[in-house]
Motif scaffolding. Structure first.
Motif, short mmCIF file in Angstrom:
data_model
loop_
_atom_site.label_atom_id
_atom_site.label_comp_id
_atom_site.label_asym_id
_atom_site.label_seq_id
_atom_site.Cartn_x
_atom_site.Cartn_y
_atom_site.Cartn_z
N THR A 53 56.56 -4.30 -42.29
CA THR A 53 56.58 -3.05 -41.53
C THR A 53 55.17 -2.50 -41.47
O THR A 53 54.53 -2.27 -42.50
N GLY A 54 54.69 -2.30 -40.25
CA GLY A 54 53.37 -1.71 -40.04
C GLY A 54 53.47 -0.19 -40.07
O GLY A 54 54.43 0.38 -39.55
N THR A 94 48.69 0.70 -43.39
CA THR A 94 48.95 -0.51 -44.14
C THR A 94 50.10 -1.27 -43.50
O THR A 94 50.74 -0.80 -42.57
N THR A 95 50.37 -2.43 -44.06
CA THR A 95 51.58 -3.18 -43.76
C THR A 95 52.29 -3.38 -45.09
O THR A 95 51.66 -3.75 -46.08
N VAL A 96 53.59 -3.11 -45.10
CA VAL A 96 54.38 -3.17 -46.32
C VAL A 96 55.47 -4.22 -46.15
O VAL A 96 56.06 -4.32 -45.07
N ASP A 97 55.74 -4.98 -47.21
CA ASP A 97 56.90 -5.86 -47.17
C ASP A 97 58.12 -4.96 -47.01
O ASP A 97 58.31 -4.02 -47.78
N THR A 98 58.95 -5.23 -46.02
CA THR A 98 60.07 -4.35 -45.69
C THR A 98 60.98 -4.03 -46.88
O THR A 98 61.39 -2.88 -47.03
N PHE A 155 60.93 1.63 -48.68
CA PHE A 155 61.37 2.94 -49.13
C PHE A 155 60.63 3.39 -50.38
O PHE A 155 60.30 4.58 -50.51
N SER A 156 60.31 2.48 -51.27
CA SER A 156 59.54 2.89 -52.45
C SER A 156 58.12 3.29 -52.03
O SER A 156 57.56 4.26 -52.56
N PHE A 157 57.53 2.58 -51.06
CA PHE A 157 56.21 2.96 -50.55
C PHE A 157 56.27 4.35 -49.92
O PHE A 157 55.42 5.20 -50.19
#
Length: 137
Positions: free
Chosen positions: A14-15, A30-34, A38-40
């Motif tokens: 997810t960008g 950032t880009t987060v592992d999907t 939610f924790s991000f």
């Protein structure tokens, strides 16, 4: 004022992009592992004031929902429950990935950078956000 965040939600990655506090400039965050999204978001929203979150609304060329629309709708409902004090805005995300890839080419990115799907997701979120800011003015 508070920031506006844009999310380019995907199955794997997810960008994410945000504005400055004055809501003038959109920048890739950032880009987060999907699975970790939610924790991000929980951690980020503890530190930063965000008044709205934009989420891409995937549509086909004819305006009908794309095949990923149901998955993203499920995400949006969960997001609304998690951050009910923040406005959630759906925005048309057609062509953002193509525009992101095109911007990498025009910016002189090397082939390895252009193959970085995470970078493309982050740039896509930034494009969503910048388009929203431009329409808002």
């Amino acid at each position: 004022m508070a920031k506006i965040m844009a999310i380019d939600y995907g199955i794997k990655r997810t960008g994410i992009a945000v504005t400055d506090d004055m809501q003038i400039i959109a920048s890739g965050l950032t880009t987060v592992d999907t699975p970790k999204l939610f924790s991000f978001l929980t951690e980020y929203l503890k530190k930063e004031k965000v008044e709205a979150i934009l989420v891409g609304d995937p549509k086909q060329m004819n305006g009908m929902p794309s095949e990923s629309a149901e998955m993203i709708n499920t995400f949006v409902e969960k997001l609304r429950n998690e951050v009910n004090e923040i406005e959630i805005v759906r925005v048309d995300e057609r062509f953002t990935s193509k525009l992101a890839f095109q911007s990498l080419i025009q910016g002189g990115a090397k082939k390895k950078q252009r193959q970085d799907k995470g970078l493309i997701d982050e740039i896509s979120a930034t494009i969503l956000l910048q388009d929203y800011l431009s329409q808002k003015k």
